[in-house]
Write a protein that holds these residues in place. Structure first.
Motif, mmCIF file in Angstrom:
data_model
loop_
_atom_site.group_PDB
_atom_site.id
_atom_site.type_symbol
_atom_site.label_atom_id
_atom_site.label_comp_id
_atom_site.label_asym_id
_atom_site.label_seq_id
_atom_site.Cartn_x
_atom_site.Cartn_y
_atom_site.Cartn_z
ATOM 1 N N TRP A 18 0.833 -1.208 0.000
ATOM 2 C CA TRP A 18 0.000 0.000 0.000
ATOM 3 C C TRP A 18 0.867 1.256 0.000
ATOM 4 C CZ3 TRP A 18 -0.938 4.501 2.620
ATOM 5 C CH2 TRP A 18 -2.125 5.173 2.306
ATOM 6 N N HIS A 53 1.164 4.114 -3.007
ATOM 7 C CA HIS A 53 0.801 5.511 -2.748
ATOM 8 C C HIS A 53 2.021 6.399 -2.534
ATOM 9 C CE1 HIS A 53 -2.896 3.277 -2.012
ATOM 10 N NE2 HIS A 53 -3.512 4.403 -2.322
ATOM 11 N N ARG A 63 1.335 7.940 6.827
ATOM 12 C CA ARG A 63 0.090 8.142 6.077
ATOM 13 C C ARG A 63 -0.782 6.889 6.005
ATOM 14 N NH1 ARG A 63 1.033 10.249 0.454
ATOM 15 N NH2 ARG A 63 -1.116 9.550 0.313
ATOM 16 N N PRO A 95 -3.537 4.562 6.854
ATOM 17 C CA PRO A 95 -4.742 4.937 7.611
ATOM 18 C C PRO A 95 -5.168 3.947 8.694
ATOM 19 C CG PRO A 95 -5.161 4.803 5.221
ATOM 20 C CD PRO A 95 -3.850 4.174 5.475
ATOM 21 N N PRO A 98 -8.597 -3.306 2.446
ATOM 22 C CA PRO A 98 -9.011 -2.123 1.668
ATOM 23 C C PRO A 98 -10.228 -1.419 2.265
ATOM 24 C CG PRO A 98 -8.579 -3.968 0.206
ATOM 25 C CD PRO A 98 -8.488 -4.503 1.596
ATOM 26 N N GLU A 99 -11.155 -2.201 2.825
ATOM 27 C CA GLU A 99 -12.326 -1.596 3.487
ATOM 28 C C GLU A 99 -11.887 -0.793 4.710
ATOM 29 O OE1 GLU A 99 -15.829 -1.743 3.064
ATOM 30 O OE2 GLU A 99 -15.283 -2.378 1.039
ATOM 31 N N ILE A 132 -9.099 0.584 5.152
ATOM 32 C CA ILE A 132 -8.366 1.773 4.710
ATOM 33 C C ILE A 132 -9.339 2.899 4.353
ATOM 34 C CG2 ILE A 132 -6.979 2.643 2.769
ATOM 35 C CD1 ILE A 132 -5.327 0.012 3.056
ATOM 36 N N THR A 133 -10.483 2.531 3.766
ATOM 37 C CA THR A 133 -11.432 3.583 3.401
ATOM 38 C C THR A 133 -12.403 3.910 4.533
ATOM 39 O OG1 THR A 133 -12.640 1.861 2.257
ATOM 40 C CG2 THR A 133 -11.398 3.400 0.888
ATOM 41 N N ALA A 134 -12.820 2.880 5.305
ATOM 42 C CA ALA A 134 -13.746 3.129 6.424
ATOM 43 C C ALA A 134 -13.010 2.790 7.703
ATOM 44 C CB ALA A 134 -14.980 2.253 6.280
ATOM 45 N N THR A 135 -12.204 3.725 8.153
ATOM 46 C CA THR A 135 -11.228 3.380 9.182
ATOM 47 C C THR A 135 -11.809 3.048 10.553
ATOM 48 O OG1 THR A 135 -10.913 5.709 9.480
ATOM 49 C CG2 THR A 135 -9.231 4.559 8.200
#
Ligand code: ATP
Ligand code: MG
Ligand code: MG
Length: 483
Positions: free
Chosen positions: A358, A362, A368, A370, A399-400, A402-405
């Motif tokens: 990851w 990025h 950074r 998350p 991945p979930e 990372i987006t919905a921490t």
């Protein structure tokens, strides 16, 4: 390498200047920040106008001592500054305030690891001094400009003994030194921007002899890789010259990154006599044992200590331990992670695998990332308990997260219907389907080719979209394959 080169031994001593991350300059309150519009971080003291008096920055001494302690140096208690006199337009005072005979740190070493093994590179000293300004030659076709923002920024000069013998060792030494200053937070270690700079002193001698050969100092390398290139080039130049019957002269050369070669800047005959004398405007400063002990107490765990801990206490492979300790942020993250999980190897696998991927994708550093160490530990535990597979955990749940921490991994797995299936009634028909698809392989397995088990397991996983519990799958398969 042909024979002429293998007759010689290379001797390398490095001088490294590192800008200390203090807010203000070494002897006044002007900003020490990098950049800024030219000549905005200056005052009458930076410029040494008559009547001004310098005043010592205590933080700079603390940082130098921190580095010295981390490098196992002896700390000098009775310190004073000296004037190093020379004229150059980037030097507003006409002298540089430095430490000459009494460096703040003496001796010590830096550990290095190369393909040839582990060694301690001996240090001569670490001393405090102020930086010079910057000449700008590329702003105008005929004029040069000078920016004094950098003049007076605190530096440490880390001087090694002539104790390195290959460019690989020099590379490893600089990499370790950069890692150390970053772990300690005393310098950002950025060679491209010049906050860490290295001059390489290089000589050669016939193997087996002990007298040092004539040294040449090479400057102006803006990366660790270029220091290595400069050394390789200079060693070849020296040996070729000696083999052709020439004599080396002690000189300073400038490295050119474009060609990988160097040209002479000045020879020893043109060297300056710096007329050092004690700086009369600054009182000598005395360091107490208590002051030094208080700084020692603030030292973070150093990379080599952490690596040893990860290998011996956590049982990690050396490779994993080294990668995790490459930068302090990653090591700090791993420390927090292993404070909440004892699945050390799994934790390392996550760091080296999904987390690193990851970060690479990025172009980010770990600050950074998350997902908190506690949340990642929860995911590791969920995987370890057999509720989800590693592949589902890394490809779907992470991945979930990372987006919905804030959602916890079990809730995500439930919501996405990804929990591993531990019900034999569901897995059994899938196994039957797989075995029916591969009658030849089943026969071969029963004939003794036990290695085919992983093929069957893999197929069951594929059909169940990774949800079949692997332990149960193995058990059921073994049962059915008995025949
Ligand atoms: N014969 C040699 N071969 C290789 N390296 C050497 C040799 N003799 C000395 N050195 C190295 O050269 C470096 C000399 O650095 P030092 O700062 O002491 O002196 P300097 O270069 O004259 O000073 P400065 O450039 O700071 O004014 C040290 O790292 C030392 O180990
Ligand atoms: Mg020097
Ligand atoms: Mg030098």
């Amino acid at each position: 390498m042909s024979d002429i080169y293998s007759k010689y031994e290379t001797v390398i001593g490095l001088e490294v200047h590192a800008q200390l991350l203090t807010d203000s300059k070494l002897f006044c309150s002007d900003s020490a920040a990098f950049g800024g519009a030219p000549n905005t971080h200056i005052s009458a003291i930076s410029l040494a106008h008559p009547g001004t008096l310098p005043r010592m920055n205590r933080k700079a001494a603390e940082y130098a001592i921190k580095l010295g302690l981390a490098c196992h140096c002896e700390i000098e208690k009775d310190n004073y500054f000296a004037r190093k006199n020379y004229f150059y337009p980037d030097l507003p005072k006409g002298y540089q305030v430095s430490q000459h005979t009494a460096p703040i740190c003496k001796g010590g070493y830096v550990p290095v690891v190369t393909d040839a093994g582990s060694r301690q590179i001996q240090l001569n000293r670490i001393h405090l001094e102020e930086d010079a300004g910057k000449l700008l030659h590329d702003q105008d076709p005929t004029n040069s400009y000078v920016d004094y923002n950098r003049a007076g920024v605190p530096l440490v000069e880390i001087v090694s003994e002539p104790d390195m013998h290959t460019s690989d060792e020099a590379y490893a030494y600089l990499t370790e030194l950069r890692r150390l200053v970053r772990y300690l937070g005393v310098c950002d270690g950025n060679m491209e921007e010049g906050s860490m700079r290295c001059d390489a002193n290089i000589s050669v001698r016939i193997k087996g002899t002990t007298t040092l050969g004539t040294k040449v100092e090479v400057k102006n390398m803006n990366s660790i890789r270029n220091v290595k290139r400069a050394i390789d080039n200079e060693v070849k130049r020296q040996i070729d010259l000696l083999e052709a019957g020439g004599t080396l002269i002690q000189e300073t050369r400038s490295f050119e990154a474009a060609t990988g070669s160097s040209f002479s800047l000045r020879s020893k005959e043109e060297a300056n006599d710096y007329r050092y004398f004690p700086e009369p405007d600054l009182a000598p400063f005395h360091l107490t044992d208590e002051f030094i002990a208080a700084i020692r107490a603030t030292l973070p765990a150093l990379p080599e200590e952490l690596i040893q801990k990860y290998i011996t206490v956590y049982g990690l492979p050396e490779y994993d331990a080294r990668v995790i300790c490459d930068d302090k942020g990653t090591a700090d993250y791993f420390e927090s992670l292993t404070a909440v999980t004892t699945q050390y190897k799994a934790a390392a696998n996550w760091m080296l695998g999904p987390v690193k991927s990851w970060l690479n994708e990025h172009s980010a550093d770990i600050s950074r990332f998350p997902v908190t160490p506690a949340a990642l530990a929860a995911l590791i535990h969920l995987t370890d308990s057999g509720k989800i597979s590693f592949s589902i955990a890394s490809s779907r749940i992470l991945p979930e997260m990372i987006t919905a921490t804030t959602e916890d991994p079990l809730a995500i797995a439930t919501r996405l219907n990804l929990l591993q299936d531990t019900n034999a009634d569901n897995i059994s028909p899938i196994i039957d389907e797989v075995l029916a698809k591969y009658p030849d392989k089943v026969a071969a397995f029963r004939g003794g080719k036990k290695g085919l088990m992983s093929l069957f397991v893999g197929e069951v996983m594929k059909l169940s979209k990774g949800k079949a519990d692997p332990r149960l799958t193995n058990e059921l398969l073994a049962e059915k394959l008995k025949g």
